[in-house]
Scaffold this motif. Structure first.
Motif: not given
Length: 150
Positions: A38-46
């Protein structure tokens, strides 16, 4: 292990389960690696995506190792044969070894007799007298079939 139908069925079931696990981990690995970011991906989602890929890859490797272990087990059964209990078949093996040893002894004895006869000649052609007998003489004594001394 033995080669009865239950064991063959169990080996086939193990193979089917391992193949299903292998395909499931492969599917999870492909789905996780091709999931759009997603465009608003954070470090936690990675990090979650990375952990999911690592888990799928670890499961895939484990399932592959288990499948290789199963193939080694099947090859062992194929080449070596079924395993028996300790002591089972020992008496038959001893009898077989004894029969083989007697056959080898008789063959060697016959070859030695032929060689000895070739060296001293046939009974009607030789001026020496000898007696053909068994080769199981005592140490230090003249073997039967040898020419007597003077």
């Amino acid at each position: 292990m033995n080669r009865d139908a239950d064991t063959a069925h169990n080996l086939l079931e193990r193979k089917n389960k391992l193949m299903a696990d292998l395909m499931t981990y492969y599917r999870d690995l492909i789905n996780t690696s091709t999931e759009p970011i997603p465009a608003n991906a954070s470090n936690s989602s990675a990090a979650i995506n990375s952990l999911a890929m690592e888990t799928a890859m670890t499961g895939f490797i484990t399932a592959t190792e288990d499948l290789l272990s199963l193939t080694r087990e099947i090859r062992e059964l194929w080449i070596i044969g079924s395993l028996t209990k300790p002591g089972a078949g020992d008496e038959e093996a001893r009898q077989g070894i004894k029969r083989d040893a007697e056959a080898v002894f008789n063959a060697v004895s016959a070859l030695k007799n032929e060689g000895r006869l070739a060296h001293i000649g046939a009974p009607d052609e030789s001026p020496m007298r000898y007696q053909v007998g068994n080769l199981e003489g005592h140490p230090g004594r003249a073997q039967a079939g040898q020419a007597p001394g003077p």
